[in-house]
Structure formats: C-alpha cells, structure tokens
Motif scaffolding. Structure first.
Motif, mmCIF file in Angstrom:
data_model
loop_
_atom_site.group_PDB
_atom_site.id
_atom_site.type_symbol
_atom_site.label_atom_id
_atom_site.label_comp_id
_atom_site.label_asym_id
_atom_site.label_seq_id
_atom_site.Cartn_x
_atom_site.Cartn_y
_atom_site.Cartn_z
ATOM 1 N N GLY A 124 -14.175 13.511 3.922
ATOM 2 C CA GLY A 124 -13.150 13.278 4.959
ATOM 3 C C GLY A 124 -13.257 14.232 6.127
ATOM 4 O O GLY A 124 -14.556 14.903 5.998
ATOM 5 N N LEU A 125 -12.177 14.357 6.870
ATOM 6 C CA LEU A 125 -12.172 15.132 8.014
ATOM 7 C C LEU A 125 -12.060 16.698 7.430
ATOM 8 O O LEU A 125 -12.970 17.726 8.081
ATOM 9 N N TYR A 126 -11.337 17.144 6.503
ATOM 10 C CA TYR A 126 -11.292 18.463 5.935
ATOM 11 C C TYR A 126 -10.904 18.389 4.491
ATOM 12 O O TYR A 126 -10.562 17.353 3.943
ATOM 13 N N VAL A 127 -10.929 19.652 3.897
ATOM 14 C CA VAL A 127 -10.450 19.959 2.433
ATOM 15 C C VAL A 127 -9.290 20.556 2.371
ATOM 16 O O VAL A 127 -9.195 21.543 3.196
ATOM 17 N N LEU A 128 -8.310 20.208 1.485
ATOM 18 C CA LEU A 128 -7.008 20.630 1.302
ATOM 19 C C LEU A 128 -7.458 21.916 0.672
ATOM 20 O O LEU A 128 -8.085 22.134 -0.168
ATOM 21 N N GLY A 134 -12.105 -3.797 13.431
ATOM 22 C CA GLY A 134 -13.082 -2.673 13.876
ATOM 23 C C GLY A 134 -12.647 -1.492 14.233
ATOM 24 O O GLY A 134 -13.266 -0.442 14.419
ATOM 25 N N ASN A 135 -11.285 -0.992 14.475
ATOM 26 C CA ASN A 135 -10.774 -0.001 14.831
ATOM 27 C C ASN A 135 -10.296 1.006 13.671
ATOM 28 O O ASN A 135 -9.345 0.863 13.141
ATOM 29 N N TYR A 136 -11.417 1.629 13.265
ATOM 30 C CA TYR A 136 -11.277 2.667 12.019
ATOM 31 C C TYR A 136 -10.110 3.445 12.296
ATOM 32 O O TYR A 136 -9.924 4.157 13.427
ATOM 33 N N HIS A 137 -9.115 3.746 11.454
ATOM 34 C CA HIS A 137 -8.018 4.567 11.564
ATOM 35 C C HIS A 137 -7.674 5.239 10.209
ATOM 36 O O HIS A 137 -7.820 4.583 9.080
ATOM 37 N N HIS A 138 -6.744 6.225 9.990
ATOM 38 C CA HIS A 138 -5.925 6.859 9.093
ATOM 39 C C HIS A 138 -4.556 6.549 9.377
ATOM 40 O O HIS A 138 -4.222 6.917 10.299
ATOM 41 N N HIS A 139 -3.696 6.280 8.122
ATOM 42 C CA HIS A 139 -2.446 6.287 8.211
ATOM 43 C C HIS A 139 -1.974 7.559 7.763
ATOM 44 O O HIS A 139 -0.742 7.867 7.676
ATOM 45 N N GLN A 140 -2.879 8.481 6.960
ATOM 46 C CA GLN A 140 -2.506 9.606 6.121
ATOM 47 C C GLN A 140 -3.340 10.520 6.324
ATOM 48 O O GLN A 140 -4.114 10.635 7.108
ATOM 49 N N ASN A 141 -3.066 11.564 5.653
ATOM 50 C CA ASN A 141 -4.015 13.040 5.503
ATOM 51 C C ASN A 141 -5.500 12.632 5.292
ATOM 52 O O ASN A 141 -5.824 11.796 4.269
ATOM 53 N N PRO A 142 -6.368 12.858 6.204
ATOM 54 C CA PRO A 142 -7.700 12.376 6.149
ATOM 55 C C PRO A 142 -8.706 13.198 5.524
ATOM 56 O O PRO A 142 -9.667 13.753 5.829
ATOM 57 N N SER A 143 -8.307 13.463 4.086
ATOM 58 C CA SER A 143 -9.177 13.840 3.123
ATOM 59 C C SER A 143 -9.483 12.983 2.210
ATOM 60 O O SER A 143 -8.824 11.997 1.648
ATOM 61 N N ALA A 144 -10.697 13.204 1.345
ATOM 62 C CA ALA A 144 -11.339 12.397 0.392
ATOM 63 C C ALA A 144 -10.266 12.361 -0.913
ATOM 64 O O ALA A 144 -9.671 13.136 -1.292
ATOM 65 N N PHE A 145 -10.007 10.922 -1.350
ATOM 66 C CA PHE A 145 -9.412 10.639 -2.557
ATOM 67 C C PHE A 145 -9.824 11.388 -3.673
ATOM 68 O O PHE A 145 -8.935 11.953 -4.466
ATOM 69 N N LYS A 146 -11.408 11.601 -3.895
ATOM 70 C CA LYS A 146 -11.768 12.379 -5.167
ATOM 71 C C LYS A 146 -11.240 13.813 -5.002
ATOM 72 O O LYS A 146 -11.460 14.362 -5.947
ATOM 73 N N ILE A 176 -5.996 -0.110 -2.088
ATOM 74 C CA ILE A 176 -7.205 -0.549 -2.594
ATOM 75 C C ILE A 176 -8.212 -1.016 -1.465
ATOM 76 O O ILE A 176 -9.348 -1.022 -1.568
ATOM 77 N N GLY A 177 -7.438 -1.145 -0.273
ATOM 78 C CA GLY A 177 -8.647 -1.368 1.000
ATOM 79 C C GLY A 177 -8.912 0.058 1.695
ATOM 80 O O GLY A 177 -9.782 -0.326 2.458
ATOM 81 N N PHE A 178 -8.534 1.085 1.347
ATOM 82 C CA PHE A 178 -8.900 2.382 1.723
ATOM 83 C C PHE A 178 -10.281 2.745 1.435
ATOM 84 O O PHE A 178 -10.548 2.408 0.054
ATOM 85 N N ASP A 179 -11.122 3.153 2.307
ATOM 86 C CA ASP A 179 -12.534 3.812 1.664
ATOM 87 C C ASP A 179 -12.213 5.235 1.269
ATOM 88 O O ASP A 179 -11.067 5.636 0.952
ATOM 89 N N CYS A 180 -13.289 5.919 0.720
ATOM 90 C CA CYS A 180 -13.022 7.256 0.025
ATOM 91 C C CYS A 180 -12.496 8.246 0.924
ATOM 92 O O CYS A 180 -11.704 9.158 0.214
ATOM 93 N N ALA A 181 -12.489 8.066 2.272
ATOM 94 C CA ALA A 181 -11.756 9.017 3.287
ATOM 95 C C ALA A 181 -10.440 8.699 3.503
ATOM 96 O O ALA A 181 -9.703 9.186 4.452
ATOM 97 N N LYS A 182 -9.923 7.464 2.776
ATOM 98 C CA LYS A 182 -8.697 7.064 3.173
ATOM 99 C C LYS A 182 -8.438 6.501 4.501
ATOM 100 O O LYS A 182 -7.343 6.480 5.104
ATOM 101 N N GLY A 183 -9.633 5.876 4.869
ATOM 102 C CA GLY A 183 -9.439 5.108 6.118
ATOM 103 C C GLY A 183 -9.500 3.487 6.059
ATOM 104 O O GLY A 183 -10.272 3.232 4.890
#
Length: 540
Positions: free
Chosen positions: A202-206, A173-185, A161-168
């Motif tokens: 996000g960073l790329y599209v699957l 203040g240290n923005y980060h990803h725990h996972q694949n950095p592509s958008a939820f949508k 619930i706390g991740f933004d659209c890009a899953k970060g």
C-alpha cells in the motif's frame, strides 16, 4: 543591501516560499523515473505491466492554487477485485486544483459526496464511506442508486471482498481508497485474505512508534495524515493512535437518526444487517480538551504535525486497536473547510512547475535524513557571489532555533556547489533545521525549515525471511519518496541480482530460485548515496 547568490538570493526564497514550505506543493510523489502501473487479473498471480505512469506526473502552482496532474494509478500492484467487479484500474488523465490556503467553513458544513473527495499524495482518489447502495423501503431491498438514500450502506462493510490487497478498488476504472491505504496483510487482525493470493502493498506501513506521514489532501484543501500522531495538539504527549469519536449506536430498529430525527425505516438490526452496516448506524460523541487524541465530527483536529510545526487543521485515516479501518475512515460525514478543490480540464492561469526540493529555477536545495545516530544535512547553491558561510541552526519545536555548526562557502561562480553537515547529537524525536546564509558584507537570510525524525532514515526497510529458500521480501516501513534499488551481491562483491522498489510502494518480492545456496549481501540504496546492507543466507 541586495542579496548576492546570483538571481536567486535567499530573498528569492521569500518570493517562492510556497514552493519551499507549503506541503500542498512539496508533499506529492512525482514520478520522475517513468515507472508504470501493474495489476493482477483473477487467476493470474503474476502482475501485468501497463504503459501508464504511476503517481503524480507534474505539480504546478500559482499564488493561490496548486495543480496536480495524475493518471490516478499507484506504484503498488492493483487488483484483482473478487466481488465480480469487471473493472481494472485505468488512467484518469486528470488535473486537480487545490487551494494553497484552505479556509475554515464558518457556515453550514458541506457534506461529502459520492466520487472523489480528495487525492492521496500518489495521485489516487479518496472516496468517502458510501458505495452507492441504500435501503429501498417500498421493496425492502438494498438498491444501487435507486434506494431511498436514508440508510446508506457503508462501503468498508459492504465491499470488503471487492478490495484488493491495498484496500482499494475501481469505479468505472477510477481506482480509489475509502480508507487507510495500507495493505490488509499488515493489519494486526486480518479481515481479508486477498494478499495471500495476490500479494501487494500500500501507500505506507502503520508504525505505532512515530507520527504517521502526510498521505493526501481533501477537497477543502486540508491535509490528511495516517493513523498515528502526537497525543496533544501542541505536539507533546508522545505518539498515540488518533481515534475517531464516532461509535456504533445501541439500536435494534432503524427508524431514527442519532439526533432523534424520525426517518423512513430501514431494515431491523439482524445478522444480515448488523449495526454498522449503514452509515447512519453511527453517532458522534463530542470530544474535548481532556481527550485531545479523539477527533471532531469531521474526523480531524487542529494540531502540530512534522510538516506544520505551527499547527494546521488536518484529517486522520482512523483505525481501531487492530489497525482495521474505523468509521468515518478519513473525512466525514462533512468537510471542516470550504470546499474549493475540483477536477479541471485545463490550467487557465500562469503557473510555475515544482521540480522538487529546489527553487523553480533549480538553483537551491536543502534536505536531510537520519543515519544511525546522526542526522545528515545536504544543500546546494549555484553561482555564488559574495557568499561567506552558512550557520546551521536546530530546533526541537520548529520555533526556537540555536546554532549548532558552521560551513564555509565555496564561492564558485557558474557551477552548482554542494554542501553537507552532520549533526552528531540530534535530539530524540523530530529535529527542525534551517540555514542562516551570511554574505561577506554582513547581511544574512534564512532558508526554509526542514524536519528530520531520528527514527527515520532516508528510508527504513526490513528483509525477511532470513535464511530464505524460495523468496526474499524487502519491506519499506514508511512512504518511499524516491525509487530505491535492491542489489544482491555474493561475498566477493559480484552482483548477482538487481531489482527496483518504486516510489510510492512498500514491497519488493525477490524470487531466489536462480540464486545458488550461500551467503550474500543485500543492499538497498537511493540516488542520494544513502544505503542499508543486510547479510542474507539462501538455503536450498
């Protein structure tokens, strides 16, 4: 005899081989246009622009290390974080030091830790599975930083619930990803609706039809790829989803680890704490030569990739069949290699600044892209003396090359000389190219090798909806390595709107309220001259 393309003969290519061929230097998204960060705040659906630069600011390297200067901010819009996280993504103004020659750890594997364990190619931090919460048996509660550290909550489960659209999301203040950095949508099964209100990318599209891009490096120096790769480690077998070898355990009580070790008890499995809620709920099922598309206990394998045709150990950002992130997500629970990377306060050795496809002195470049059914190769030299011609060589495996063409040298002194060659019959999949440069005296030398994927142009984009009434979306299907412009013109050629799609992002949103109904041409182009055009209809 000495080479004679000024101070930078092709022999110099060997001296500066790292700059030309080592993806640890060349793969980073360097911000050369001054693009700045944007973020949402809860309740405001218009992004706020900051003054901080996105992506990577500089790449510098020595004989053994590469130094990445970054503010840790992506080109895609960040936020908001709807779990009450008061932070926004802020500048980290960091320097990261990575080894150019990573080394396998032959001793006890080093466990990942909280905080940064790697960096994505846009300078954004990679965290592992954890979120700082663990079970505290004495109080039977889930506690942040005060638990037993035996049963550790999985961040992907606990913080969705706390991740933004890009899953970060940010940690102080240290923005980060725990996972694949592509958008939820863009997942086949959407686990969060945050993109509906605060649209971003996000960073790329699957893409299940091609090898995923190199998306980062971990603290042991080995590369990270997206979720798809060659099935077999030798680069054959077609493109498949590369899969985690971890699976949820069949348990109802949390009293032992997967290896049978008895530990302080955690909560019983329940609807509140289902299997998978804690990292220790997973077990590793060993892979083998018969299952090459399943990864080892570190979530990686040694294999051929487009950037490493001779093979490299690499990690994959794993997803399941629905494209939802799959444990251990990127790395873990330990590193494959010797951890050598670190965040440093200053560079204390002599370094060279990497400036892109050219040598450090900006005297040579070589790149290529697909254009419909052809591959376009372009290169440049400076102040040529005694240069005869170039042979263009192609390979399907990066090892065995054959000549496919020849281009005569310009031979001009004191100026940049630009060349181009079109391969009209590229093979299916990925082509490897190199230049064989000949001197008038009969001596020769090879350039670096580049790759061009037939399915990949300089960029691939989709435009939708079409016809459009309120908005148009331009969606990039892969990592954008340079800024592109989006231009809408009427049928007479008059430009009615121009927007930018920045490097490291994948989505351009165009409001059409100020555009009259009718037919238009939407053109997407970059500064190399590559462009794609679409006929679009605006209806009211």
């Amino acid at each position: 005899m000495k080479r004679n393309i000024t101070l930078l003969s092709f022999l110099s290519l060997a001296t500066f081989a790292n700059a030309q061929t080592n993806p640890a230097i060349t793969a980073w998204l360097r911000n050369t246009t001054g693009t700045t960060a944007r973020h949402y705040v809860k309740g405001n659906y218009t992004p706020i622009t900051s003054t901080d630069s996105v992506n990577v600011q500089t790449v510098q390297y020595s004989t053994n290390y590469v130094y990445i200067r970054t503010k840790g901010l992506p080109a895609y819009v960040t936020g908001p974080f709807l779990d009450g996280n008061p932070s926004i993504a802020t500048s980290q103004n960091a320097i990261f030091k990575f080894p150019l020659t990573p080394v396998k750890n032959t001793g006890t594997a080093t466990s990942t830790t909280g905080g940064n364990i790697g960096i994505f190619i846009n300078g954004v931090a990679l965290f592992d599975y954890r979120d700082g919460y663990s079970w505290k048996s004495s109080t039977s509660t889930l506690t942040q930083r005060g638990g037993d550290g035996v049963w550790n909550r999985d961040a992907i489960v606990g913080e969705t619930i706390g991740f933004d659209c890009a899953k970060g999301h940010p940690a102080m203040g240290n923005y980060h990803h725990h996972q694949n950095p592509s958008a939820f949508k863009l997942d086949l099964k959407t686990l969060s609706t945050v993109c509906s209100l605060y649209d971003a990318d996000g960073l790329y599209v699957l893409d299940s039809t091609k090898h995923s891009p190199l998306i980062g490096f971990t603290y042991d120096g080995f590369p990270i790829y997206g979720a798809y790769g060659y099935k077999n480690v030798d680069g054959t077998g077609g493109i498949v989803r590369i899969k985690s070898s971890y699976a949820k355990r069949n348990i109802t009580k949390r009293t032992t680890y997967s290896d049978g070790t008895s530990v302080t008890a955690g909560p019983d499995v329940s609807t509140t704490y289902p299997v998978g809620y804690f990292r220790e709920d997973y077990q590793y099922n060993a892979t083998s030569a018969a299952t090459p598309d399943y990864l080892d206990e570190h979530n990686g394998r040694f294999c051929v990739t487009p950037e490493y045709p001779a093979g490299v150990y690499c990690y994959f950002a794993t997803v399941d069949a629905n494209w939802n992130s799959a444990y251990p997500y990127v790395v873990g629970p330990s590193f494959y290699g010797v951890v050598q990377a670190s965040k440093v306060t200053a560079i204390t050795e002599t370094v060279t600044t990497y400036t892109g496809g050219s040598l450090p002195v900006n005297l040579f470049s070589f790149n290529g892209y697909a254009d419909n059914n052809t591959n376009i190769l372009k290169w440049s030299t400076a102040s040529e003396i005694g240069n005869s011609h170039f042979d263009i060589e192609r390979s399907i495996d990066g090892v065995n090359f054959s000549k496919i063409g020849q281009v005569q040298a310009v031979g001009a002194i004191g100026t940049t000389n630009n060349y181009a060659f079109t391969d009209y019959v590229p093979v299916n999949g990925t082509d490897y190219y190199r230049l064989m440069q000949w001197d008038l005296n009969g001596s020769y030398s090879y350039s670096n090798t580049i790759t061009v994927a037939k399915a990949n142009a300089a960029f691939n984009v989709r435009v939708f909806p079409n016809p459009a009434s309120d908005y148009l979306l331009v969606q990039a299907d892969d990592i954008l390595r340079k800024d592109v412009q989006v231009v809408i013109s009427d049928m007479s050629g008059k430009i009615v709107l121009t927007k930018s799609l920045p490097q490291g992002s994948t989505l351009c949103y165009i409001e059409t309220a100020t555009i009259y109904a009718g037919n238009y041409v939407l053109t997407v182009l970059d500064n190399s001259g590559y462009k794609k055009s679409f006929k679009v209809a605006i209806v009211k």
